[in-house]
Scaffold this motif. Structure first.
Motif, PDB file in Angstrom:
ATOM      1  N   ARG A 105      23.606  -7.067  28.355  1.00 39.64           N
ATOM      2  CA  ARG A 105      23.246  -8.357  29.009  1.00 39.64           C
ATOM      3  C   ARG A 105      22.106  -8.197  29.180  1.00 39.64           C
ATOM      4  NH1 ARG A 105      28.950  -6.322  32.048  1.00 39.64           N
ATOM      5  NH2 ARG A 105      30.531  -7.877  30.690  1.00 39.64           N
ATOM      6  N   GLU A 106      21.502  -7.768  29.366  1.00 38.89           N
ATOM      7  CA  GLU A 106      20.270  -7.594  29.915  1.00 38.89           C
ATOM      8  C   GLU A 106      19.648  -8.160  28.642  1.00 38.89           C
ATOM      9  OE1 GLU A 106      17.860  -7.843  32.559  1.00 38.89           O
ATOM     10  OE2 GLU A 106      19.366  -6.703  33.206  1.00 38.89           O
ATOM     11  N   ARG A 107      19.433  -7.378  27.731  1.00 43.96           N
ATOM     12  CA  ARG A 107      18.895  -8.496  25.895  1.00 43.96           C
ATOM     13  C   ARG A 107      18.930  -9.638  26.363  1.00 43.96           C
ATOM     14  NH1 ARG A 107      20.620  -4.521  22.740  1.00 43.96           N
ATOM     15  NH2 ARG A 107      22.036  -5.294  22.248  1.00 43.96           N
ATOM     16  N   GLU A 108      20.398  -9.934  26.285  1.00 44.63           N
ATOM     17  CA  GLU A 108      20.540 -11.246  26.413  1.00 44.63           C
ATOM     18  C   GLU A 108      20.146 -12.487  27.486  1.00 44.63           C
ATOM     19  OE1 GLU A 108      24.965 -11.284  26.788  1.00 44.63           O
ATOM     20  OE2 GLU A 108      25.359 -11.343  24.229  1.00 44.63           O
ATOM     21  N   ARG A 109      20.268 -11.543  28.308  1.00 44.74           N
ATOM     22  CA  ARG A 109      19.557 -12.602  29.909  1.00 44.74           C
ATOM     23  C   ARG A 109      18.000 -12.655  29.900  1.00 44.74           C
ATOM     24  NH1 ARG A 109      19.931 -13.942  34.839  1.00 44.74           N
ATOM     25  NH2 ARG A 109      18.722 -13.745  36.603  1.00 44.74           N
ATOM     26  N   ALA A 110      17.181 -11.233  29.426  1.00 44.08           N
ATOM     27  CA  ALA A 110      16.196 -11.613  28.407  1.00 44.08           C
ATOM     28  C   ALA A 110      15.564 -12.823  27.602  1.00 44.08           C
ATOM     29  CB  ALA A 110      15.330 -10.361  28.421  1.00 44.08           C
ATOM     30  N   GLN A 111      16.527 -12.913  26.711  1.00 46.64           N
ATOM     31  CA  GLN A 111      16.028 -14.115  25.613  1.00 46.64           C
ATOM     32  C   GLN A 111      17.202 -15.287  26.166  1.00 46.64           C
ATOM     33  OE1 GLN A 111      19.418 -12.803  23.274  1.00 46.64           O
ATOM     34  NE2 GLN A 111      17.631 -11.432  21.731  1.00 46.64           N
ATOM     35  N   ARG A 112      17.650 -15.324  26.743  1.00 47.56           N
ATOM     36  CA  ARG A 112      17.852 -16.839  28.412  1.00 47.56           C
ATOM     37  C   ARG A 112      16.435 -17.517  28.918  1.00 47.56           C
ATOM     38  NH1 ARG A 112      22.378 -14.913  29.488  1.00 47.56           N
ATOM     39  NH2 ARG A 112      22.552 -14.897  30.914  1.00 47.56           N
ATOM     40  N   HIS A 113      15.719 -16.371  29.781  1.00 48.40           N
ATOM     41  CA  HIS A 113      15.269 -15.916  30.513  1.00 48.40           C
ATOM     42  C   HIS A 113      13.675 -16.839  29.345  1.00 48.40           C
ATOM     43  CE1 HIS A 113      12.126 -15.291  33.411  1.00 48.40           C
ATOM     44  NE2 HIS A 113      11.177 -15.472  32.363  1.00 48.40           N
ATOM     45  N   GLN A 114      12.963 -16.079  27.979  1.00 45.30           N
ATOM     46  CA  GLN A 114      12.632 -16.567  27.412  1.00 45.30           C
ATOM     47  C   GLN A 114      12.407 -18.745  26.635  1.00 45.30           C
ATOM     48  OE1 GLN A 114       9.116 -15.039  27.071  1.00 45.30           O
ATOM     49  NE2 GLN A 114       8.823 -17.023  26.237  1.00 45.30           N
ATOM     50  N   LEU A 115      14.411 -18.280  26.617  1.00 44.28           N
ATOM     51  CA  LEU A 115      14.434 -19.000  26.162  1.00 44.28           C
ATOM     52  C   LEU A 115      14.069 -20.799  27.330  1.00 44.28           C
ATOM     53  CD1 LEU A 115      15.396 -21.306  23.212  1.00 44.28           C
ATOM     54  CD2 LEU A 115      17.688 -20.396  24.753  1.00 44.28           C
ATOM     55  N   ILE A 116      14.198 -20.729  27.992  1.00 44.85           N
ATOM     56  CA  ILE A 116      13.631 -21.022  29.395  1.00 44.85           C
ATOM     57  C   ILE A 116      12.646 -21.604  29.014  1.00 44.85           C
ATOM     58  CG2 ILE A 116      14.205 -22.114  32.077  1.00 44.85           C
ATOM     59  CD1 ILE A 116      16.785 -20.389  31.890  1.00 44.85           C
ATOM     60  N   VAL A 117      11.401 -20.786  29.807  1.00 45.09           N
ATOM     61  CA  VAL A 117      10.200 -20.700  29.617  1.00 45.09           C
ATOM     62  C   VAL A 117       9.715 -21.305  28.167  1.00 45.09           C
ATOM     63  CG1 VAL A 117       8.534 -19.370  29.659  1.00 45.09           C
ATOM     64  CG2 VAL A 117      10.277 -18.090  31.264  1.00 45.09           C
ATOM     65  N   THR A 118      10.108 -21.036  27.208  1.00 43.75           N
ATOM     66  CA  THR A 118       9.227 -22.252  25.761  1.00 43.75           C
ATOM     67  C   THR A 118       9.708 -22.965  25.669  1.00 43.75           C
ATOM     68  OG1 THR A 118       9.813 -19.404  24.429  1.00 43.75           O
ATOM     69  CG2 THR A 118       9.492 -21.849  23.114  1.00 43.75           C
ATOM     70  N   ALA A 119      10.911 -23.786  25.774  1.00 44.69           N
ATOM     71  CA  ALA A 119      11.770 -24.842  26.184  1.00 44.69           C
ATOM     72  C   ALA A 119      10.238 -26.041  27.394  1.00 44.69           C
ATOM     73  CB  ALA A 119      12.892 -24.832  26.736  1.00 44.69           C
ATOM     74  N   ALA A 120      10.665 -25.221  28.587  1.00 44.04           N
ATOM     75  CA  ALA A 120      10.115 -26.242  29.667  1.00 44.04           C
ATOM     76  C   ALA A 120       7.969 -25.656  29.225  1.00 44.04           C
ATOM     77  CB  ALA A 120       9.445 -24.581  30.710  1.00 44.04           C
ATOM     78  N   ARG A 121       7.374 -25.356  28.259  1.00 42.63           N
ATOM     79  CA  ARG A 121       6.043 -25.153  27.412  1.00 42.63           C
ATOM     80  C   ARG A 121       6.148 -25.937  27.171  1.00 42.63           C
ATOM     81  NH1 ARG A 121       2.929 -20.129  25.247  1.00 42.63           N
ATOM     82  NH2 ARG A 121       1.358 -21.235  23.776  1.00 42.63           N
ATOM     83  N   ASP A 122       7.180 -26.022  25.809  1.00 42.11           N
ATOM     84  CA  ASP A 122       7.507 -27.135  24.709  1.00 42.11           C
ATOM     85  C   ASP A 122       7.622 -28.621  25.827  1.00 42.11           C
ATOM     86  OD1 ASP A 122       6.747 -25.068  22.722  1.00 42.11           O
ATOM     87  OD2 ASP A 122       9.343 -25.418  22.855  1.00 42.11           O
ATOM     88  N   LEU A 123       8.367 -28.856  26.512  1.00 44.85           N
ATOM     89  CA  LEU A 123       8.767 -29.886  26.963  1.00 44.85           C
ATOM     90  C   LEU A 123       6.683 -30.928  28.009  1.00 44.85           C
ATOM     91  CD1 LEU A 123      10.612 -32.494  27.368  1.00 44.85           C
ATOM     92  CD2 LEU A 123      11.648 -31.176  29.539  1.00 44.85           C
ATOM     93  N   ALA A 124       6.752 -29.636  28.170  1.00 42.32           N
ATOM     94  CA  ALA A 124       5.107 -30.084  29.224  1.00 42.32           C
ATOM     95  C   ALA A 124       3.211 -30.650  28.490  1.00 42.32           C
ATOM     96  CB  ALA A 124       4.512 -29.157  29.681  1.00 42.32           C
ATOM     97  N   GLU A 125       4.072 -29.736  26.783  1.00 41.39           N
ATOM     98  CA  GLU A 125       3.277 -30.310  25.693  1.00 41.39           C
ATOM     99  C   GLU A 125       3.855 -31.428  24.908  1.00 41.39           C
ATOM    100  OE1 GLU A 125       0.230 -29.200  25.886  1.00 41.39           O
ATOM    101  OE2 GLU A 125       0.631 -26.715  26.066  1.00 41.39           O
ATOM    102  N   ALA A 126       4.176 -31.836  25.000  1.00 43.26           N
ATOM    103  CA  ALA A 126       4.736 -32.916  24.551  1.00 43.26           C
ATOM    104  C   ALA A 126       5.036 -34.356  26.024  1.00 43.26           C
ATOM    105  CB  ALA A 126       5.978 -33.038  24.358  1.00 43.26           C
ATOM    106  N   GLU A 127       5.062 -34.291  26.402  1.00 43.24           N
ATOM    107  CA  GLU A 127       5.434 -34.660  27.634  1.00 43.24           C
ATOM    108  C   GLU A 127       5.298 -34.585  29.527  1.00 43.24           C
ATOM    109  OE1 GLU A 127       9.438 -36.516  27.804  1.00 43.24           O
ATOM    110  OE2 GLU A 127      10.306 -35.632  26.140  1.00 43.24           O
ATOM    111  N   GLY A 128       4.042 -33.773  29.625  1.00 42.03           N
ATOM    112  CA  GLY A 128       3.539 -33.450  30.298  1.00 42.03           C
ATOM    113  C   GLY A 128       4.820 -32.824  31.158  1.00 42.03           C
ATOM    114  N   TRP A 129       4.142 -31.896  32.815  1.00 42.34           N
ATOM    115  CA  TRP A 129       4.781 -31.183  33.658  1.00 42.34           C
ATOM    116  C   TRP A 129       6.232 -32.104  34.545  1.00 42.34           C
ATOM    117  CZ3 TRP A 129       5.977 -26.501  33.701  1.00 42.34           C
ATOM    118  CH2 TRP A 129       5.354 -25.654  32.495  1.00 42.34           C
ATOM    119  N   GLU A 130       5.506 -33.515  34.775  1.00 39.18           N
ATOM    120  CA  GLU A 130       6.368 -33.797  35.795  1.00 39.18           C
ATOM    121  C   GLU A 130       7.890 -34.545  34.714  1.00 39.18           C
ATOM    122  OE1 GLU A 130       3.544 -36.463  33.255  1.00 39.18           O
ATOM    123  OE2 GLU A 130       3.109 -35.334  35.026  1.00 39.18           O
ATOM    124  N   ALA A 131       7.644 -34.669  33.553  1.00 38.28           N
ATOM    125  CA  ALA A 131       9.154 -34.189  32.181  1.00 38.28           C
ATOM    126  C   ALA A 131       9.250 -33.539  32.931  1.00 38.28           C
ATOM    127  CB  ALA A 131       8.667 -34.585  31.025  1.00 38.28           C
TER     128      ALA A 131
END
Length: 189
Positions: free
Chosen positions: A8-34
């Motif tokens: 469960r802890e491993r899955e939580r860490a993976q979800r956490h990183q997935l969210i961080v990576t998605a936020a970063r990718d979205l910000a690089e593509a469309e800016g932080w306001e997106a």
């Protein structure tokens, strides 16, 4: 800890990183306001409550992205410092910093422009922040009692150059001349 708890802890860490990576990718593509929790939830295919179980809101996500970025910056600067020839260490680290800022503008904004709860220069400063700053400190002789002060001045000047260049308030064409002037003045001090 049981195997189930570890999983469960491993899955939580993976979800956490997935969210961080998605936020970063979205910000690089469309800016932080997106970057909104709704868009992130859609992108990572989790509900908004799952996102909120990891992060209190967008500011917390930006802080997590910034912390990841500081680790990357520290590695980037370390590689530049270690590859530099004699007498070129400070310039190599400075050039690497400016390249990092130019190549990852949204990440750089998260690290140094947008509000975060990350603190430099305190007992609570996370290791990646200390490591990135340490790469600048390591450009100066260990016996120089001003080495941290010099590192702060260099980092501050580079940050100004990066932000002003990105916002087109100073011409990008003069960046190398500004860098030569900075390094030349600091190196002889």
């Amino acid at each position: 800890m049981s195997a189930i708890s570890e999983r469960r802890e491993r899955e939580r860490a993976q979800r956490h990183q997935l969210i961080v990576t998605a936020a970063r990718d979205l910000a690089e593509a469309e800016g932080w306001e997106a970057v909104t929790t709704r868009r992130l939830a859609e992108r990572v295919e989790y509900s908004q409550p799952v996102l909120y179980s990891h992060f209190a809101g967008k500011d917390a996500i930006v802080s997590a992205v910034a912390l990841d970025g500081m680790g990357e910056l520290a590695d980037h600067l370390r590689r530049a410092r270690e590859a530099a020839g004699p007498g070129q260490v400070l310039r190599a680290v400075c050039r690497a910093y400016l390249d990092f800022a130019a190549e990852r503008p949204a990440l750089y904004q998260a690290m140094f422009v947008l509000p975060t709860d990350l603190e430099f220069g305190s007992a609570e400063t996370p290791a990646p922040l200390r490591e990135a700053f340490g790469e600048f400190v390591d450009c100066f002789p260990p016996d120089d009692e001003r080495r941290e002060l010099l590192a702060e001045v260099v980092w501050s000047a580079l940050h100004g150059m990066a932000v002003l260049s990105d916002s087109r308030r100073i011409p990008a064409a003069g960046q190398e001349d500004r860098l030569d002037l900075l390094v030349g003045r600091i190196a002889v001090s």
